[in-house]
Design a protein around this motif. Structure first.
Motif, short mmCIF file in Angstrom:
data_model
loop_
_atom_site.label_atom_id
_atom_site.label_comp_id
_atom_site.label_asym_id
_atom_site.label_seq_id
_atom_site.Cartn_x
_atom_site.Cartn_y
_atom_site.Cartn_z
N PRO A 1 -46.30 -7.33 -110.67
CA PRO A 1 -46.05 -8.03 -109.39
C PRO A 1 -47.28 -8.76 -108.91
CG PRO A 1 -46.26 -5.66 -109.03
CD PRO A 1 -46.22 -5.86 -110.52
N THR A 2 -47.06 -9.93 -108.32
CA THR A 2 -48.16 -10.73 -107.78
C THR A 2 -48.02 -10.92 -106.27
OG1 THR A 2 -46.93 -12.72 -108.41
CG2 THR A 2 -48.63 -11.94 -109.93
N LEU A 3 -46.93 -10.46 -105.69
CA LEU A 3 -46.73 -10.47 -104.24
C LEU A 3 -46.19 -9.11 -103.81
CD1 LEU A 3 -45.04 -13.84 -103.09
CD2 LEU A 3 -47.34 -13.02 -102.50
N ARG A 4 -46.48 -8.76 -102.57
CA ARG A 4 -45.90 -7.55 -101.97
C ARG A 4 -45.30 -7.92 -100.62
NH1 ARG A 4 -48.00 -3.47 -98.39
NH2 ARG A 4 -50.02 -4.56 -98.33
N ALA A 5 -44.00 -7.66 -100.48
CA ALA A 5 -43.36 -7.93 -99.20
C ALA A 5 -43.92 -7.00 -98.14
CB ALA A 5 -41.85 -7.76 -99.32
N ILE A 6 -44.26 -7.55 -96.98
CA ILE A 6 -44.78 -6.75 -95.87
C ILE A 6 -43.62 -6.51 -94.89
CG2 ILE A 6 -46.46 -6.61 -94.01
CD1 ILE A 6 -47.67 -6.63 -96.82
N GLY A 7 -43.02 -5.35 -95.00
CA GLY A 7 -41.89 -5.03 -94.13
C GLY A 7 -40.65 -5.82 -94.47
N ASP A 8 -39.65 -5.69 -93.64
CA ASP A 8 -38.39 -6.42 -93.82
C ASP A 8 -38.43 -7.71 -93.01
OD1 ASP A 8 -37.32 -4.34 -95.40
OD2 ASP A 8 -36.77 -3.21 -93.59
N ALA A 9 -37.38 -8.50 -93.17
CA ALA A 9 -37.25 -9.71 -92.36
C ALA A 9 -37.23 -9.33 -90.88
CB ALA A 9 -35.98 -10.46 -92.74
N GLN A 10 -37.91 -10.11 -90.07
CA GLN A 10 -38.00 -9.83 -88.64
C GLN A 10 -37.34 -10.95 -87.84
OE1 GLN A 10 -42.00 -8.51 -87.32
NE2 GLN A 10 -42.58 -8.60 -89.48
N LYS A 11 -36.69 -10.56 -86.74
CA LYS A 11 -36.06 -11.52 -85.85
C LYS A 11 -36.61 -11.34 -84.44
CE LYS A 11 -31.79 -12.01 -88.50
NZ LYS A 11 -30.31 -12.07 -88.44
N ALA A 12 -36.38 -12.32 -83.61
CA ALA A 12 -36.89 -12.28 -82.24
C ALA A 12 -36.22 -11.14 -81.47
CB ALA A 12 -36.62 -13.60 -81.54
N THR A 13 -37.01 -10.50 -80.62
CA THR A 13 -36.48 -9.42 -79.78
C THR A 13 -35.69 -10.02 -78.62
OG1 THR A 13 -38.43 -9.41 -78.36
CG2 THR A 13 -38.48 -8.01 -80.33
N SER A 14 -34.91 -9.19 -77.97
CA SER A 14 -34.15 -9.65 -76.81
C SER A 14 -35.07 -10.14 -75.71
CB SER A 14 -33.26 -8.52 -76.29
OG SER A 14 -34.02 -7.36 -75.96
N GLU A 15 -36.26 -9.54 -75.61
CA GLU A 15 -37.22 -9.98 -74.59
C GLU A 15 -37.69 -11.41 -74.87
OE1 GLU A 15 -36.98 -5.68 -74.60
OE2 GLU A 15 -37.41 -7.11 -76.20
N GLU A 16 -37.95 -11.71 -76.14
CA GLU A 16 -38.37 -13.08 -76.47
C GLU A 16 -37.24 -14.07 -76.26
OE1 GLU A 16 -40.14 -15.89 -80.06
OE2 GLU A 16 -40.10 -13.72 -80.32
N LEU A 17 -36.05 -13.68 -76.66
CA LEU A 17 -34.91 -14.59 -76.53
C LEU A 17 -34.62 -14.93 -75.07
CD1 LEU A 17 -32.46 -13.12 -79.20
CD2 LEU A 17 -33.87 -15.18 -79.35
N ALA A 18 -34.99 -14.04 -74.18
CA ALA A 18 -34.73 -14.29 -72.75
C ALA A 18 -35.50 -15.51 -72.26
CB ALA A 18 -35.11 -13.06 -71.93
N PHE A 19 -36.70 -15.75 -72.80
CA PHE A 19 -37.47 -16.92 -72.36
C PHE A 19 -37.60 -17.97 -73.45
CE2 PHE A 19 -40.75 -14.11 -74.13
CZ PHE A 19 -41.50 -14.99 -74.89
N ASN A 20 -37.16 -17.68 -74.66
CA ASN A 20 -37.26 -18.62 -75.77
C ASN A 20 -35.97 -18.60 -76.58
OD1 ASN A 20 -38.20 -20.39 -77.72
ND2 ASN A 20 -39.38 -18.85 -78.82
N PRO A 21 -34.87 -19.12 -76.02
CA PRO A 21 -33.57 -19.02 -76.70
C PRO A 21 -33.52 -19.75 -78.04
CG PRO A 21 -33.45 -20.47 -74.78
CD PRO A 21 -34.76 -19.76 -74.70
#
Length: 295
Positions: free
Chosen positions: A258-278
């Motif tokens: 392997p030449t890459l290592r995934a850091i965690g899973d895919a991440q999405k915006a939290t509900s708090e972020e979506l409240a001001f950044n839809p």
């Protein structure tokens, strides 16, 4: 910022400057010995970058697509992190004259680099109905692609499509909205924009270039807003992080390193972020770290 894991004396590249939100975040964590390379194909973004950061000795600025980041000597010298924030930027959507938004009438352009290639209007003026339908279905997953393409070709025989409002109204006339809250032209505008700007091809090329320029331990952080983009990023990381599947009846394959290592899973915006950044509602972040080459 957590994904990039910025080092005070590190060298980073923001391949999609936009209006500098990520650049400011990196610079806040860089020391006097750090470097930040900024790229964008949009001349308006470059003008903002030069005005905001041109006097900072830690910053270098280059106009162009991140697909060509490997052509930049400063990038080839080795990077500790690369950030790509894909798709159209908010300023491009908000300015009617750029021609990205069906909600704001303006010239039907859609080019992120207005000095390069055909505009959407120019392409629609000569493309066949089959080619138009293929673009709408491939890049927008538009089920009514053939109907919309036929309508476009029929309309241009009597009136050229030169405004975003014209195209949006035409699409709406052949596929009414019904109960959907989404405008009927949403998928078509997205598809034409992706095609006009070669966004998926540039992404594939840019990921390879970013990998080549990263130092061992360097981080790649990519934010995508479309399932096709995210699939390309996910598969790119997987190809370099996981051994391909094997079968006992297949010939023996060489050992996989392997030449890459995934850091965690895919991440999405939290509900708090979506409240001001839809506009972050469809954003997906993937982060990977380059591994040292096995001896």
């Amino acid at each position: 910022m957590e994904g990039l894991r910025v080092l005070a004396d590190g060298r980073y590249l923001d391949g999609t400057f936009g209006r500098g939100g990520h650049a400011r975040g990196v610079l806040d964590q860089l020391g006097p010995g750090g470097r930040l390379l900024l790229m964008d194909k949009d001349p308006e973004a470059i003008a903002v970058a030069e005005g905001a950061f041109g006097a900072d000795p830690r910053v270098s600025i280059r106009r162009g697509s991140f697909a060509h980041l490997g052509d930049w000597t400063l990038a080839r010298e080795g990077l500790d992190g690369v950030l790509l924030d894909l798709g159209v930027s908010s300023p491009q959507l908000d300015v009617a004259e750029r021609g990205f938004s069906f909600g704001k009438d303006g010239p039907l352009d859609m080019r992120m680099d207005p000095d390069s290639g055909e505009s959407a209007a120019q392409w629609l003026a000569h493309a066949s109905d089959r080619d138009i339908a293929d673009v709408l279905f491939t890049y927008g997953e538009e089920r009514q692609s053939r109907r919309i393409a036929r309508a476009i070709v029929a309309r241009r025989e009597t009136q050229p499509l030169e405004r975003t409002g014209q195209l949006a109204d035409l699409i709406a006339s052949v596929m009414p909205r019904g109960d959907s809250k989404t405008h009927p032209a949403t998928r078509s505008f997205q598809a034409i924009r992706i095609f006009i700007n070669r966004e998926l091809a540039d992404l594939e090329t840019g990921l390879d270039a970013a990998f080549d320029c990263l130092k061992p331990g360097g981080r790649l952080a990519v934010i995508s807003f479309h399932s096709l983009e995210d699939r390309i990023v996910k598969q790119f990381i997987a190809r370099k992080a996981k051994a391909p599947p094997t079968h006992r009846r297949m010939p023996v394959v060489p050992d996989f390193h392997p030449t890459l290592r995934a850091i965690g899973d895919a991440q999405k915006a939290t509900s708090e972020e979506l409240a001001f950044n839809p506009r972050a509602r469809s954003a997906v972040l993937r982060v990977a770290e380059k591994l040292a080459v096995a001896a």
